[in-house]
Design an enzyme around this catalytic site. Structure first.
Site, mmCIF file in Angstrom:
data_model
loop_
_atom_site.group_PDB
_atom_site.id
_atom_site.type_symbol
_atom_site.label_atom_id
_atom_site.label_comp_id
_atom_site.label_asym_id
_atom_site.label_seq_id
_atom_site.Cartn_x
_atom_site.Cartn_y
_atom_site.Cartn_z
ATOM 1 N N SER A 177 -7.569 1.962 2.641
ATOM 2 C CA SER A 177 -7.512 0.660 2.110
ATOM 3 C C SER A 177 -8.554 0.441 1.019
ATOM 4 O O SER A 177 -8.120 -0.296 0.040
ATOM 5 C CB SER A 177 -7.434 -0.516 2.981
ATOM 6 O OG SER A 177 -8.507 -0.260 3.971
ATOM 7 N N HIS A 205 -0.719 0.238 4.010
ATOM 8 C CA HIS A 205 -0.664 0.160 2.660
ATOM 9 C C HIS A 205 0.658 1.138 2.031
ATOM 10 O O HIS A 205 0.487 1.047 0.926
ATOM 11 C CB HIS A 205 -1.943 0.471 1.997
ATOM 12 C CG HIS A 205 -2.984 -0.550 2.268
ATOM 13 N ND1 HIS A 205 -2.958 -1.798 1.284
ATOM 14 C CD2 HIS A 205 -3.947 -0.625 3.081
ATOM 15 C CE1 HIS A 205 -4.237 -2.642 1.628
ATOM 16 N NE2 HIS A 205 -4.425 -1.950 2.749
ATOM 17 N N LYS A 236 1.914 -6.685 4.425
ATOM 18 C CA LYS A 236 1.459 -6.167 3.135
ATOM 19 C C LYS A 236 2.751 -6.284 1.998
ATOM 20 O O LYS A 236 3.102 -7.202 1.783
ATOM 21 C CB LYS A 236 0.400 -5.071 2.991
ATOM 22 C CG LYS A 236 -0.629 -5.411 3.550
ATOM 23 C CD LYS A 236 -1.671 -4.395 3.875
ATOM 24 C CE LYS A 236 -3.028 -4.841 4.516
ATOM 25 N NZ LYS A 236 -3.762 -4.045 5.494
HETATM 26 C C1 LIG Z 1 -4.419 -4.614 6.566
HETATM 27 C C2 LIG Z 1 -4.398 -3.285 7.685
HETATM 28 C C3 LIG Z 1 -4.310 -3.535 9.002
HETATM 29 C C4 LIG Z 1 -4.215 -4.775 9.691
HETATM 30 O O1 LIG Z 1 -3.012 -5.333 9.464
HETATM 31 P P1 LIG Z 1 -2.795 -7.105 9.628
HETATM 32 O O2 LIG Z 1 -1.410 -7.066 9.754
HETATM 33 O O3 LIG Z 1 -3.099 -7.645 8.315
HETATM 34 O O4 LIG Z 1 -3.425 -7.407 10.793
HETATM 35 C C5 LIG Z 1 -4.381 -2.290 9.723
HETATM 36 N N1 LIG Z 1 -4.514 -1.127 9.257
HETATM 37 C C6 LIG Z 1 -4.703 -0.911 7.771
HETATM 38 C C7 LIG Z 1 -4.917 0.547 7.189
HETATM 39 C C8 LIG Z 1 -4.624 -2.252 7.044
HETATM 40 O O5 LIG Z 1 -5.136 -1.973 5.717
#
Ligand SMILES: *Cc1c(COP(=O)(O)O)cnc(C)c1O
Length: 384
Positions: A177, A205, A236
């Site tokens: 990320s 992502h 996302k």
């Molecule tokens: C954003 C993210 C999460 C968490 O997801 P949310 O739904 O925002 O809690 C988990 N793993 C990765 C790699 C992320 O980028």
């Protein structure tokens, strides 16, 4: 309580203090803060679905039919038809037997990992895995080893000393990320097979972004059968909220019965599931949304390569520019902010010391003019 103000002062002095901005409109390419419009290059709303009219209509319809709150946990009476439909859609989309939805991706990682392994087992992570994975590993009580980012030799070294464990799990982000690069999944799978370890991949992502039909990096590498557990988030590219785990039916039943972040929390409002469903359907129906995203990603990266900026090589819509020092990253971000562009400075503890950076994310809904404006502003702050 003096230790609190002492710690706050320490954070401020090292350029690591964080403050919230308040956004007054919806999460598109242009967002309003304190009465001023900003061009946003920091949203994970890659496909613009967070404010897509089809998604909004689906939410309105769902609220009319099901009301808002779910009122209880999934295992009591909060499990509504839309939760079930969403899980069916996710498992079909991901090509897995079953899926389980959690209130967030964070909770999905926390619940799944801490339920899959326990004291006496081994769990192995890439150094740059997301915080929710790390926290899940810690909570599990399993022996926890970390290998240098994407370093397969280091991964194998850990396994060479793993004979005493009978349960072993490797967990990795598929798209990292903060760096935007991809995990070497084919190599990870080979090593996992050799040492009989389970593999869990976090597609937060990647879902909606990678793979021929947007299923993620697992699809991109054609490894769906080989990866035991695929998790992801609906927050996302899907533009909604919620986390999910997909895999075999037994795994999902096991998590349903044992994952505490699933059992002891209230179900998502059903209309949130309606938004996720609408988003997933749009992604499958209209490939052009993803094509616009990649068109923008290629355009900006081509331009950036010809500029004298320290771009970290990335394979995704996440584009980091290395600043080094935390204060320099903040200064660059502040200068962009003053010219009406929102790009966050990412600092420790999110990234390692001296690797503070600007982190830009591109959306399918950015226009060429939006991107050109960013490029001009970046060229103005190069010397900071
Ligand atoms: C954003 C993210 C999460 C968490 O997801 P949310 O739904 O925002 O809690 C988990 N793993 C990765 C790699 C992320 O980028």
């Amino acid at each position: 309580m003096k230790y609190i103000s002492d710690e706050l002062n320490r954070i401020k002095q090292s350029g690591l203090y964080r403050e919230l901005k308040v956004v007054d409109n919806s999460q598109g390419t242009h967002i309003e803060i304190n009465g001023k419009m900003f061009l946003s290059f920091c949203s994970n709303n890659y496909l613009g679905l967070a404010n897509n009219p089809t998604v909004i209509k689906a939410v309105k319809d769902a609220v009319e039919e099901y009301g808002w709150g779910a009122g209880a946990s999934r295992l009591v009476s909060g499990n509504m038809k839309l939760h079930e439909l969403l899980e069916d859609e996710i498992s079909r989309f991901k090509g897995k037997e079953a899926a389980l939805v959690f209130p967030t991706g964070y909770m999905a990682n926390l619940g799944a990992i801490s339920t899959m392994v326990a004291g006496g087992d081994l769990v192995i992570c890439d150094k740059l895995n997301h915080a929710s994975i790390i926290d899940g590993c810690r909570l599990s009580g399993a022996d926890f080893r970390v290998y240098a980012h994407c370093n397969m030799e280091k991964l194998e070294n850990i396994f060479r000393k793993s004979a005493k464990y009978n349960r072993k799990l490797i967990v990795t982000d598929s798209v990292f990320s903060m760096d935007g690069d991809l995990a070497p999944l084919p190599d990870i799978i080979n090593i996992a097979e050799k040492y009989k370890a389970m593999v869990m991949v976090d597609e937060a992502h990647a879902t909606g972004v990678f793979g021929e039909s947007g299923r993620g990096v697992v699809e991109h590498f054609d490894l769906n059968k080989e990866v035991d557990i695929v998790m992801g988030t609906l927050s996302k590219a899907i533009g909604s909220l919620g986390g999910y785990v997909t895999g075999e039916i037994d795994l999902i039943n096991y998590l349903r019965n044992k994952a505490r972040s699933f059992m002891y929390t209230t179900a998502l409002p059903p209309a949130v599931c309606a938004a996720s469903l609408a988003g997933l359907r749009l992604i499958q129906k209209d490939q052009s949304i993803r094509e616009s995203l990649w068109h923008n990603v290629h355009y900006i990266k081509d331009k950036l390569r010809s500029m004298d900026l320290n771009m970290i090589s990335s394979e995704s819509p996440i584009i980091p520019i290395l600043a080094g020092d935390a204060q320099r990253a903040v200064d660059m971000s502040t200068a962009l902010f003053k010219s009406g562009i929102l790009v966050p400075a990412i600092r420790p503890p999110t990234v390692p010391a001296n690797s503070s950076r600007l982190r830009m994310t591109v959306m399918s809904t950015h226009t060429k003019e939006d991107i050109d404006r960013l490029l001009d502003a970046l060229s103005d702050i190069k010397g900071l």
